[in-house]
Design a protein around this motif. Sequence first.
Motif, short mmCIF file in Angstrom:
data_model
loop_
_atom_site.label_atom_id
_atom_site.label_comp_id
_atom_site.label_asym_id
_atom_site.label_seq_id
_atom_site.Cartn_x
_atom_site.Cartn_y
_atom_site.Cartn_z
N SER A 12 0.81 -1.23 0.00
CA SER A 12 0.00 0.00 0.00
C SER A 12 0.84 1.28 0.00
CB SER A 12 -0.95 0.00 1.19
OG SER A 12 -0.21 -0.05 2.38
N HIS A 13 2.08 1.20 0.52
CA HIS A 13 2.89 2.43 0.56
C HIS A 13 3.77 2.61 -0.66
CE1 HIS A 13 1.49 3.36 4.51
NE2 HIS A 13 1.83 2.16 4.95
N SER A 14 3.60 1.74 -1.65
CA SER A 14 4.49 1.80 -2.82
C SER A 14 4.34 3.13 -3.57
CB SER A 14 4.16 0.66 -3.78
OG SER A 14 4.91 0.81 -4.97
N LEU A 15 5.48 3.70 -3.92
CA LEU A 15 5.48 4.92 -4.73
C LEU A 15 5.48 4.62 -6.22
CD1 LEU A 15 8.18 7.04 -2.84
CD2 LEU A 15 5.70 7.30 -2.73
N SER A 16 5.59 3.33 -6.57
CA SER A 16 5.75 2.98 -7.99
C SER A 16 4.60 3.46 -8.88
CB SER A 16 5.95 1.47 -8.14
OG SER A 16 7.18 1.11 -7.54
N PRO A 17 3.33 3.35 -8.47
CA PRO A 17 2.27 3.86 -9.35
C PRO A 17 2.42 5.35 -9.66
CG PRO A 17 1.33 2.41 -7.70
CD PRO A 17 2.77 2.64 -7.30
N GLU A 18 2.79 6.13 -8.67
CA GLU A 18 3.00 7.56 -8.86
C GLU A 18 4.18 7.81 -9.82
OE1 GLU A 18 1.58 10.30 -7.80
OE2 GLU A 18 3.18 11.64 -8.48
N ILE A 19 5.27 7.06 -9.61
CA ILE A 19 6.46 7.23 -10.45
C ILE A 19 6.13 6.86 -11.91
CG2 ILE A 19 8.79 6.33 -10.90
CD1 ILE A 19 9.01 5.85 -7.83
N ILE A 219 11.19 9.74 2.59
CA ILE A 219 10.97 10.99 1.86
C ILE A 219 11.08 12.21 2.77
CG2 ILE A 219 9.20 12.31 0.64
CD1 ILE A 219 8.70 10.05 -0.99
N LYS A 220 10.64 12.03 4.02
CA LYS A 220 10.55 13.22 4.88
C LYS A 220 11.78 13.45 5.75
CE LYS A 220 5.70 14.00 4.85
NZ LYS A 220 5.11 12.72 4.42
N ASN A 221 12.34 12.39 6.31
CA ASN A 221 13.43 12.54 7.28
C ASN A 221 14.66 11.79 6.80
OD1 ASN A 221 11.69 13.79 9.37
ND2 ASN A 221 10.68 11.80 9.23
N PRO A 222 15.85 12.18 7.31
CA PRO A 222 17.03 11.38 6.99
C PRO A 222 16.83 9.95 7.50
CG PRO A 222 17.64 13.42 8.11
CD PRO A 222 16.16 13.31 8.20
N THR A 223 17.27 8.97 6.75
CA THR A 223 17.22 7.59 7.26
C THR A 223 18.23 7.47 8.41
OG1 THR A 223 18.97 6.83 5.80
CG2 THR A 223 16.71 6.70 4.95
N ALA A 224 18.11 6.39 9.18
CA ALA A 224 19.03 6.20 10.32
C ALA A 224 20.48 6.21 9.84
CB ALA A 224 18.70 4.89 11.03
N PHE A 225 20.74 5.59 8.69
CA PHE A 225 22.13 5.52 8.21
C PHE A 225 22.60 6.89 7.69
CE2 PHE A 225 25.24 4.63 4.77
CZ PHE A 225 26.24 4.10 5.56
N LEU A 241 16.07 7.10 -2.54
CA LEU A 241 14.90 7.48 -3.34
C LEU A 241 15.24 7.52 -4.83
CD1 LEU A 241 11.92 8.38 -3.31
CD2 LEU A 241 12.75 10.75 -3.27
N GLY A 242 16.41 8.04 -5.14
CA GLY A 242 16.83 8.10 -6.54
C GLY A 242 17.01 6.72 -7.14
N ILE A 266 12.13 12.62 -9.23
CA ILE A 266 12.74 12.50 -7.90
C ILE A 266 12.42 13.75 -7.07
CG2 ILE A 266 14.93 12.35 -6.64
CD1 ILE A 266 16.07 10.81 -9.12
N ALA A 267 12.57 14.92 -7.69
CA ALA A 267 12.31 16.17 -6.97
C ALA A 267 10.85 16.27 -6.54
CB ALA A 267 12.69 17.36 -7.84
N SER A 268 9.94 15.84 -7.39
CA SER A 268 8.52 15.98 -7.04
C SER A 268 8.14 15.02 -5.92
CB SER A 268 7.63 15.77 -8.27
OG SER A 268 7.42 14.41 -8.50
N LEU A 269 8.75 13.83 -5.90
CA LEU A 269 8.46 12.90 -4.80
C LEU A 269 8.99 13.45 -3.48
CD1 LEU A 269 9.42 9.51 -6.47
CD2 LEU A 269 7.11 10.28 -5.94
N ARG A 270 10.14 14.08 -3.55
CA ARG A 270 10.76 14.60 -2.33
C ARG A 270 9.89 15.69 -1.70
NH1 ARG A 270 14.53 11.75 0.26
NH2 ARG A 270 16.03 11.70 -1.42
N GLN A 271 9.17 16.41 -2.57
CA GLN A 271 8.29 17.46 -2.04
C GLN A 271 7.06 16.87 -1.41
OE1 GLN A 271 7.65 20.08 -5.32
NE2 GLN A 271 9.73 20.89 -5.20
#
Length: 271
Positions: A12-19, A219-225, A241-242, A266-271
């Motif tokens: 359900s959280h997949s970004l692939s349809p949007e991409i 997308i919103k926060n830095p990952t732990a790594f 993300l890229g 990539i830029a639009s997803l980040r927003q």
Amino acid sequence: MDQYAVVGHPISHSLSPEIQAQFAAETEQQISYSAIQFELDNFADQLHELQSQGYKGINVTVPFKQQAFELADRLSPRARDAGAVNTLIFQPDGKIAGDNTDGIGLCRDLIINHNVLIEHRKILILGAGGAVRGVLGPLLAKKPRLLSIANRTVEKAEKLAEDFSAVGNILAGSFNELGHEKYDLIINGTSAGLLKEVPPVPDEVLGINSICYDMMYDIKNPTAFVQWALDRGALRAYDGLGMLVEQAAESFYIWRGIRPQTTEVIASLRQ
Ligand code: ATR
């Protein structure tokens, strides 16, 4: 309209349809692309059902990439190396072809989007699971000076190093064994980030110019790594993300024969 989908569990959280919708709009291709959650058992039946409904191609994500590899009638060399398939093509003769675009997606994000050099560089890769196996072939094809694989379960790193030893200069070991020299590029391919954890790699791997890359993204926060790297003064730390967008672009190219632009996606997803 040609139909495509991504299948996984959960999905359900997949970004692939949007991409893929953005790629289709930009290249003026009339396609539909949906996200479908498969039940955990009976991957083959569920896939054949989509084939009989006339779908043209499928992206496969966690946890079905190995099953897709086994089910494919034909495999690309990079899918064979990866031991996993993330892109399926339903061919006109009824056969199913399998490819893997994860490794090229990582390389394109590193090299084109982030201007990272791999050739002649020392690379440390953290983790030795399916995600890492999937990217080793394309990374080694870029001719790093050394590729070290560090993993909690050392035997898995050793197995990977053995399997790819003909393709490049590879070392395997524990985080501690490999963590006492500096690397130009450190790639996190573990799933530790799912628990907001960072693999226990010593700080000494970071030099002043080391670049860190997390195959996971947030997308919103830095990952732990990424946060780990920034906290230790890394000037360049990127999430995956890229890579997600680039592997999707390669799948789109396989299916449609046209390569979409990725920067704005990539830029639009980040927003
Ligand atoms: P994937 O398909 O995401 O690669 P996987 O094949 O289960 O999933 O591999 C997960 C990887 O993350 C492994 O390298 C695993 O280490 P082990 O092989 O020792 O299990 C690594 N991993 C997961 N959680 C981790 C943690 N908290 N710290 C370090 N490594 C971790």
